[in-house]
Design an enzyme around this catalytic site. Structure first.
Site, PDB file in Angstrom:
ATOM      1  N   ASP A  62       0.825  -1.189   0.000  1.00  3.97           N
ATOM      2  CA  ASP A  62       0.000   0.000   0.000  1.00  3.97           C
ATOM      3  C   ASP A  62       0.871   1.256   0.000  1.00  3.97           C
ATOM      4  O   ASP A  62       1.626   1.482   0.931  1.00  3.97           O
ATOM      5  CB  ASP A  62      -0.876  -0.043   1.256  1.00  3.97           C
ATOM      6  CG  ASP A  62      -2.054   0.881   1.140  1.00  3.97           C
ATOM      7  OD1 ASP A  62      -2.706   0.857   0.083  1.00  3.97           O
ATOM      8  OD2 ASP A  62      -2.313   1.625   2.094  1.00  3.97           O
ATOM      9  N   THR A  95      -3.156   5.521  -4.168  1.00  2.00           N
ATOM     10  CA  THR A  95      -2.088   6.343  -3.590  1.00  2.00           C
ATOM     11  C   THR A  95      -0.783   6.193  -4.374  1.00  2.00           C
ATOM     12  O   THR A  95      -0.088   7.172  -4.608  1.00  2.00           O
ATOM     13  CB  THR A  95      -1.851   5.977  -2.113  1.00  2.00           C
ATOM     14  OG1 THR A  95      -1.646   4.564  -2.015  1.00  2.00           O
ATOM     15  CG2 THR A  95      -3.040   6.345  -1.273  1.00  2.00           C
ATOM     16  N   THR A  96      -0.469   4.970  -4.794  1.00  2.00           N
ATOM     17  CA  THR A  96       0.755   4.771  -5.566  1.00  2.00           C
ATOM     18  C   THR A  96       0.637   5.500  -6.907  1.00  2.00           C
ATOM     19  O   THR A  96       1.572   6.180  -7.339  1.00  2.00           O
ATOM     20  CB  THR A  96       0.988   3.270  -5.818  1.00  2.00           C
ATOM     21  OG1 THR A  96       0.748   2.555  -4.615  1.00  2.00           O
ATOM     22  CG2 THR A  96       2.395   3.006  -6.290  1.00  2.00           C
ATOM     23  N   ASP A 391      -9.344  -0.341   1.265  1.00  4.81           N
ATOM     24  CA  ASP A 391      -9.341   0.082  -0.140  1.00  4.81           C
ATOM     25  C   ASP A 391     -10.661  -0.283  -0.804  1.00  4.81           C
ATOM     26  O   ASP A 391     -11.249   0.513  -1.533  1.00  4.81           O
ATOM     27  CB  ASP A 391      -8.181  -0.582  -0.905  1.00  4.81           C
ATOM     28  CG  ASP A 391      -6.847   0.086  -0.577  1.00  4.81           C
ATOM     29  OD1 ASP A 391      -6.819   0.887   0.380  1.00  4.81           O
ATOM     30  OD2 ASP A 391      -5.850  -0.184  -1.272  1.00  4.81           O
TER      31      ASP A 391
END
Ligand SMILES: Nc1ncnc2c1ncn2[C@@H]1O[C@H](COP(=O)(O)OP(=O)(O)O)[C@@H](O)[C@H]1O
Ligand SMILES: [Mg+2]
Length: 542
Positions: A62, A95-96, A391
């Protein structure tokens, strides 16, 4: 004019870097952050093992978790961490993606700056491009409704595709969809699905498949006394934030007792008072008590005798949840306890979960309350499962609230790149170059997806561009076969909010970093290139 005297305005020891040096130092630091999470993107991304100074280990894929755990000193790098945090707050997934997009924008902006384009122009171009991209995204999105369980399920599965919990994805997706649907409601004509109303409780032990959705509240406490009933139907619940024990005096007090008779009297008096406490609870009609503070042994005994279930030292947050779900009023003075303050629940039950006992409060009349109980063999598994569920809940609630979704697997990114290149043609001046560069940067998502799958990114990009030129809007990369496929048909779906937020925060962070041409750091602060602020050199060149 006389001789120029240098004027010192900064305290001694302050470090200062100006112009090109400042910009490239910041960009290098920011890109190092993007490169750090790059290898985790997508279903074939790798995990990272993080060890903190206490030796605690976190294994995760994550983006935001990785960046939150790592101690980052450099100010520009910290701005990238903020990108991940914003994405996490606003969407909960992607987020990545947001971070590597910001890194790519900076990389390409730096090349433009090297060829003589001023950062202000680049920023203007970036702003135009991102505004246009958001419009295109709205057009690309497809509608989805809260009742479309099958689609929401696919959405949840896509968000968990890259997590190690992948094995039990189907079951977790069902849980996530049911949970969001349970809390979703229409407010002023708008759908609201606040996932804060979904309680996620972790309990190590058992198998991932033992995880379940509970319609109600789970309190990680057991009955205080063995003899208490373990199952109470039609519960009348008292929530106390006062102790059911005799207060120790704040100041040190001494009671002098001279003969055994006095001692007896004293103890009897104390017991009488404690018994009275239990009696007050019983008289209120409560058959279940959740107490935020302690419960004395004697009170426990009398409560058990009256067939009242009681749990002590409950978390304040649990008490608040119980108040919402059962309609109980929290009682802060035992003397004030009354029938009207009682909450209701169809069933309060103590259940054995693994080695522990927990209290389940179900069939509540009040605000919708659902809980997800996560099980798993080890602490690491349970933790990563929690992140996966988070998520999944986030994307499903985003899709339910906005009613729109896009396709993943790089398909939307390639379509955006194509549309932005068209748009660049309509923009005059040097800004056009920045729009062009922005379009190129969008392709970082499929590029990294391919990279992480061990595919040749150049070939993949060529294939994808070709498909999109031919009008296949949903063509993306199947990371398992390496083939270009229709992501809509493969059900690789994401909420439109994910892409929008990633573009917005990546552009914002890149612009902010590009605008800086002077870094003034006081003695103790981190400094680009300074010892404390030193970042690993950016890798992952294409
Ligand atoms: N089955 C799939 N095939 C191809 N790409 C996928 C698939 N499932 C998810 N993805 C892609 O993986 C990316 C998300 O990866 P992830 O590691 O979760 O990063 P993030 O932190 O950005 O959410 C998205 O671009 C998504 O479209
Ligand atoms: Mg994800």
């Amino acid at each position: 004019m006389g001789q120029q005297v240098p004027v010192l305005i900064l305290r001694e020891g302050t470090k200062r870097e100006k112009g090109k040096g400042a910009a490239s130092g910041n960009i290098a630091a920011a890109r190092a952050i993007a490169d750090a999470v790059r290898s985790t993107l997508g279903p074939r991304g790798m995990d990272k093992m993080l060890v903190d100074s206490m030796g605690d280990v976190v294994i995760t894929n994550d983006g935001v978790t990785i960046l939150k755990e790592v101690d980052i000193e450099h100010p520009a790098a910290k701005m990238m961490v903020e990108v991940a945090k914003t994405q996490d707050q606003e969407v909960g997934d992607g987020t990545t993606t947001a971070v590597i997009l910001a890194g790519e924008l900076l990389k390409r902006a730096e090349a433009l700056m090297d060829s003589g384009v001023h950062p202000t122009i680049i920023n203007q171009g970036f702003r135009m491009a991102s505004e246009h991209a958001l419009k295109v995204l709205d057009g690309l999105g497809e509608p989805v409704s809260v009742d479309d369980r099958a689609t929401l399920r696919k959405l949840a599965m896509t968000s968990m595709a890259s997590k190690s919990a992948s094995g039990s994805k189907e079951m977790l997706a069902d849980i996530a969809v049911d949970a969001v649907r349970a809390v979703a409601e229409r407010r002023d004509g708008k759908m609201v699905a606040d996932i804060d109303n979904i309680q996620v409780v972790k309990k190590q032990g058992g198998a991932v498949e033992d995880s379940e959705l509970i319609e109600g509240v789970i309190v990680d406490k057991e009955a205080v006394h063995q003899a208490m009933p373990k199952r109470i139907e039609k519960a009348a619940i008292a929530l106390l934030d006062c102790a059911l024990e005799i207060k120790k005096t704040e100041v040190e007090a001494k009671i002098e007792i001279r003969d055994p008779g006095q001692m007896q009297l004293f103890l009897a008096e104390e017991e009488k008072n404690l018994k009275k406490m239990a009696e007050k609870v019983r008289a209120s009609g409560a058959n279940v008590v959740f107490c935020q503070k302690g419960i004395d042994d004697i009170v426990q005994y009398y409560l058990a005798k009256s067939k009242i279930y009681a749990a002590r030292r409950c978390k304040k947050s649990d008490i608040e949840k119980l108040a919402k779900a059962t309609g109980a009023k929290v009682i802060s003075k035992l003397d004030d306890i009354s029938k009207e303050d009682m909450g209701k629940a169809g069933l309060v039950e103590e259940r054995k979960i693994g080695d522990d006992r927990m209290t389940f409060v179900t069939d509540c009349p009040g605000a919708k309350a659902v809980s997800i109980l996560i099980r798993g063999g080890t602490e690491h598994v349970v933790d990563e499962m929690e992140r996966s569920i988070h998520d999944a809940l986030s994307v499903v609630s985003a899709a339910v609230e906005d009613g729109r979704l896009c396709t993943g697997g790089g398909s939307t990114a390639i379509e955006l790149a194509l549309k932005l290149r068209d748009f660049a043609g309509t923009v005059g001046g040097r800004e056009q170059m920045a729009v062009q560069v922005f379009a190129d940067a969008m392709e970082i998502v499929p590029r990294v997806l391919a990279e992480n799958a061990g595919l040749d990114p150049i070939n993949v990009l060529i294939e994808l561009r070709k498909a999109h030129m031919a009008g296949q809007k949903h063509a993306g990369i199947n990371v398992f076969t390496g083939k270009t496929v229709d992501m809509k048909a493969e059900f690789v779906l994401e909420p439109t909010r994910l892409g929008k937020q990633a573009i917005e925060s990546a552009t914002e962070a890149a612009s902010m970093i590009l605008r800086i041409d002077d870094v003034i750091a006081s003695k103790s602060g981190g400094m680009p290139g300074g010892k404390k602020g030193k970042m690993p050199p950016p890798g992952g060149e294409d």
